[in-house]
Structures are given as C-alpha cells and as structure tokens.
Scaffold this active site. Structure first.
Site, PDB file in Angstrom:
ATOM      1  N   TYR A 113       0.624  -1.212   0.152  1.00  0.00           N
ATOM      2  CA  TYR A 113       0.147   0.246  -0.297  1.00  0.00           C
ATOM      3  C   TYR A 113       0.944   1.345  -0.106  1.00  0.00           C
ATOM      4  CZ  TYR A 113      -3.524   3.229   1.139  1.00  0.00           C
ATOM      5  OH  TYR A 113      -4.568   4.328   1.542  1.00  0.00           O
ATOM      6  N   ASP A 144       9.253   2.427   0.696  1.00  0.00           N
ATOM      7  CA  ASP A 144       8.130   3.699   1.047  1.00  0.00           C
ATOM      8  C   ASP A 144       8.256   2.599   2.644  1.00  0.00           C
ATOM      9  OD1 ASP A 144       6.145   3.706   2.359  1.00  0.00           O
ATOM     10  OD2 ASP A 144       4.503   3.552   0.864  1.00  0.00           O
ATOM     11  N   LYS A 187       3.661   8.233  10.048  1.00  0.00           N
ATOM     12  CA  LYS A 187       2.943   7.603  10.787  1.00  0.00           C
ATOM     13  C   LYS A 187       4.428   7.849  11.905  1.00  0.00           C
ATOM     14  CE  LYS A 187       0.107   4.390   8.277  1.00  0.00           C
ATOM     15  NZ  LYS A 187       0.528   3.997   7.337  1.00  0.00           N
TER      16      LYS A 187
HETATM   17  C1  PLP Z   1      -0.490   3.957   5.922  1.00  0.00           C
HETATM   18  C2  PLP Z   1       0.863   4.119   4.550  1.00  0.00           C
HETATM   19  C3  PLP Z   1       0.836   5.021   3.685  1.00  0.00           C
HETATM   20  C4  PLP Z   1      -0.441   6.717   3.483  1.00  0.00           C
HETATM   21  O1  PLP Z   1      -0.427   6.967   4.646  1.00  0.00           O
HETATM   22  P1  PLP Z   1      -1.042   7.599   4.559  1.00  0.00           P
HETATM   23  O2  PLP Z   1      -1.167   8.750   6.340  1.00  0.00           O
HETATM   24  O3  PLP Z   1      -2.620   7.285   5.495  1.00  0.00           O
HETATM   25  O4  PLP Z   1      -1.440   8.877   3.901  1.00  0.00           O
HETATM   26  C5  PLP Z   1       1.841   4.715   2.908  1.00  0.00           C
HETATM   27  N1  PLP Z   1       2.259   3.792   2.839  1.00  0.00           N
HETATM   28  C6  PLP Z   1       2.414   3.212   3.106  1.00  0.00           C
HETATM   29  C7  PLP Z   1       3.693   1.941   3.545  1.00  0.00           C
HETATM   30  C8  PLP Z   1       1.215   3.017   4.582  1.00  0.00           C
HETATM   31  O5  PLP Z   1       1.604   2.237   5.780  1.00  0.00           O
END
Ligand code: PLP
Length: 424
Positions: free
Chosen positions: A144, A232, A260
């Site tokens: 994601y 990511d 995060k």
């Molecule tokens: C949570 C997440 C995102 C998106 O972040 P948001 O602040 O919710 O837009 C992107 N990449 C990874 C790996 C994530 O876990």
C-alpha cells in the site's frame, strides 16, 4: 456510564459519514460489529465511549510508537499551539526535523515535509518520473502506498499485470503506466521504468518480511535500467530500527517515503533522498509539489519530541516486547490446535491463520479467506485486546506496552484461540 453510547454514536456516524468512518480501515466490515468510538487513550490503552478499556495494538496504525498521550508529545504540541497553529511561512522546527531525518536515514540529504503518506508516495513517484523522463511505475501486489490514482492499482494474480484499476473513479489512463508484480520476486525491468516502489517490509497485507536477496535484487535491477528505487517506509521508518529498513537490510534506495512515527501522531509525512533527486522539486526544480499545512508547527513539534526519545536502546526494548508477544500468541494458537503463523520482523509482528508460511499477497489472501482472523479478533476484543479489524494488518506495539500488557494479551489469546478452535 451509559453502555449504549457507542451504538448511538455509530447510528449518528453512519447517517452523516459514509460508512461511519473517515478511513475505510477503521470500519469493522471484515470482522463484524460496530467499531469502538475512542473517548481517550493513554500509553498502551484505549478507552471507548462506553468505558471499556483495551490494550491497543493499532496505535494509529503505527503512528504512536511511544504510546498514546506521551507527556513529551502532549507538552510539545501544547506549547507549539500556544505560539500559533499554522503560518504558511517557514519555521525553525521544520529545519530541525528535516536535519534529524537526514542524519538518521542512509543516503538522505534533503527532506520535503508533507501532510500524509499518500502525498509522500505520490511525490516520490513524481520526482522519479521527472528525473527519468519515463512514465512506468512498478509496484508490488499487496503493498500500500496511499490512495493516489496511479498507486491504487493492485493485482491478485501471481503474474505481473499491467494497470488494473482497483477503485471506481480511477481512470484507466491513470494506472496505464502502473505495473503490478508479486512481492518477494525481483521483476524484470526495462528502460521504460521510471521507478520501483516497495514496502521494504510489507506491512499492509499482514506482515511479510523481504525474502533474502529481494531488496538487493531490486537495487540491482533498478541500476541496470536507470530506474529509481523508492522505499515506502511510512510504516518501517523509525519503527523497525533507529533509522529505517534500508539501514537494517543494508540496501539504499534513491528515495524514501516516511510517515506515521515521524509525525508523532500528527498529520506529517516526508519524502527524502539525495540532493540531486530532491532538488528536482519546486521551487528549485521542475517537479511541482505543495501543501498549505505541510511542515505544520504542531506536527513538527510532535515529530521532534518523538524522534528525540528514540535512541537505539529503545528498539532493542521494543524488539524484546514484540518477540515475547509473538511467541506467546504463537504458543496460544498452537496449543489450541490452530495452524497459524506469527511472523516477526524486528519490532513488527502479525498473525496469519493457515499452515503455510506467507510470502506474498496470494498467500495473505489465502490466509485471510478462512474467517478465523475475524473470530480471533472478536474473541480478543471481548477480552479487552484491540487488534486491527482486518486480517491484512500487523500488530503495533508501543514502548508503553510492558510485561503486564503482554501477559494480559497472551492470556486473552489463550482463551480466544480455544474459542476459535471450538467454533470450527
Ligand atoms: C499508511 C501508509 C501510507 C499512507 O499514509 P497516509 O498518511 O495514510 O496517507 C503509505 N504507505 C504505507 C506503507 C503506509 O503504511
């Protein structure tokens, strides 16, 4: 306290908010029932509006590594708020946070702060396309990267698939240049590829650590065709090691997405990397990106307060907690005769039901299909332990999760596992 408040709120929420939630992952669609509405949280615990207390393993999807309402974060945010909540002009704390990130992350010279992980991934891809003059983006099924159009393509098949739209409202053209490949297998690239974007430890399809050589193979494949490698690390950054997964696995990407943990529980994320790539961004370069609340003073204050407390020993401590927790839950499931996997990667762990180890999205979907996770989730919640309401998520421990919380969780898991086994 009136025990009906949650249901009353849920009725109000569904009338005025689509599905009652402001992010689909908060819904209980795959586990059943109404989500708990949080009244307050403290350390490892959440209290809902009916007064039920839970050991919380969601921790805002990993954003709260210190636990909820840590005094250092509360004080930093309160004192920043008293000086104004947003200016639309630069501040010292943005510079300090960018410096701290650059110092902690290998190969990271410059940082652009944004407000969400979605923006970070979207911006990283735009930089890569700007840098290479190519369109194609390779992502992995089950990873994601936020909800931008181009990255909402996925694929359930084991074969690399070209651009299948995963959401209504995304034009086919937006994902035409997105290639989806299976996780843990190095795809064949060519000179149309601008970048490969990957979660170096997959944590959005349950927990799937990278197979030995996978990340190294991606680095090599990108170098061979002149594509950029994007890690990511929105979950893994400052969560699995003092820096990030790149440091832990010894593979350096061209660009990082962070979020995060780095925002200390406020809306903040970042795209980061070498100056040559980062200086493609406006206003110095031709790649446009902007944000009214980017580098917001409350968010940078929270981020700084958290990063200042994350010394190396903290990760050792968190890793020990997670190891004990995972062993306890694994033992509880085995004792109940349930075939299950409790994968661990440093400070992350997850639960898959099924006998086979899971290495990709196909496996994760297979594990999720049986419905055992939903039963386990409900049995744990009834015993005061809040897991993620989906089999495609991981468990997030905070530094506030101590022996007491882990013991309570393992005791709950022992009873919950028997309940799941009996329901089969
Ligand atoms: C949570 C997440 C995102 C998106 O972040 P948001 O602040 O919710 O837009 C992107 N990449 C990874 C790996 C994530 O876990």
């Amino acid at each position: 306290m009136c025990a009906q408040q949650n249901s009353a709120l849920w009725a109000r929420a569904t009338a005025v908010i689509p599905g009652g939630v402001n992010s689909p992952v908060r819904a209980f669609g795959s586990v059943g029932g109404e989500p708990y509405f949080v009244a307050e949280a403290d350390g490892a615990y959440l209290t809902d509006v009916d007064g039920n207390r839970y050991v919380d393993y969601v921790q805002s999807w990993g954003a709260s590594i210190l636990g909820h309402a840590h005094p250092a974060v509360v004080d930093a945010v309160a004192s920043a708020a008293a000086r104004g909540t947003t200016y639309g002009a630069p501040t010292e704390s943005e510079v300090a946070l960018a410096e701290m990130i650059a110092a902690a992350i290998p190969g990271c010279e410059m940082v652009r702060l944004v407000s969400s992980g979605t923006e970070a991934a979207m911006t990283a891809v735009r930089i890569a396309r700007g840098a290479t003059g190519r369109d194609r983006v390779v992502k992995f099924a089950g990873c994601y990267h936020g909800h931008s159009d181009a990255l909402l393509a996925s694929s359930g098949s084991g074969v690399a698939t070209l651009g299948r739209v995963d959401s209504a409202g995304v034009p086919a053209g937006a994902v035409e240049a997105t290639v989806v490949a299976p996780y843990n297998a190095v795809p064949v690239l060519d000179e149309r590829v601008a970048c490969v974007i990957v979660e170096p430890v997959a944590a959005n399809m349950g927990l799937i650590p990278p197979a030995p050589g996978f990340l190294q193979g991606l680095r090599r494949a990108c170098d061979e065709v002149g594509a950029l490698l994007i890690f990511d690390e929105v979950i893994t950054g400052f969560r699995i090691a003092p820096g990030c997964a790149a440091a832990r696995f010894g593979v350096q990407p061209d660009l990082y997405c962070l979020g995060k943990v780095v925002g200390g529980g406020l809306p903040l994320a970042a795209v980061a990397g070498a100056a040559a790539a980062m200086e493609l961004l406006a206003p110095v370069g031709p790649v446009y990106q902007a944000g009214t609340l980017a580098g917001n003073p409350l968010a940078t204050a929270a981020g700084l307060a958290v990063l200042e407390l994350l010394g190396p020993s903290v990760y050792d401590e968190l890793e020990r907690t997670v190891a004990t927790l995972a062993a306890g839950i694994g033992g509880a499931l085995a004792d109940a005769g349930l075939a299950a996997q409790v994968p661990v990667c440093s400070t992350l762990c997850g639960v898959f039901f099924g006998a086979a180890p899971v290495t990709d999205y196909e496996g994760a979907r297979h594990a999720a299909a049986g419905g055992d996770y939903a039963r386990f989730f409900r049995a744990m919640l009834a015993r005061g332990v809040a897991l993620a309401p989906s089999p495609y998520e991981v468990m997030f421990c905070s530094l506030a999760h101590g022996e007491r919380e882990v013991e309570a969780t393992v005791a709950a898991a022992t009873a919950a596992a028997r309940e799941v086994a009996a329901a089969r």
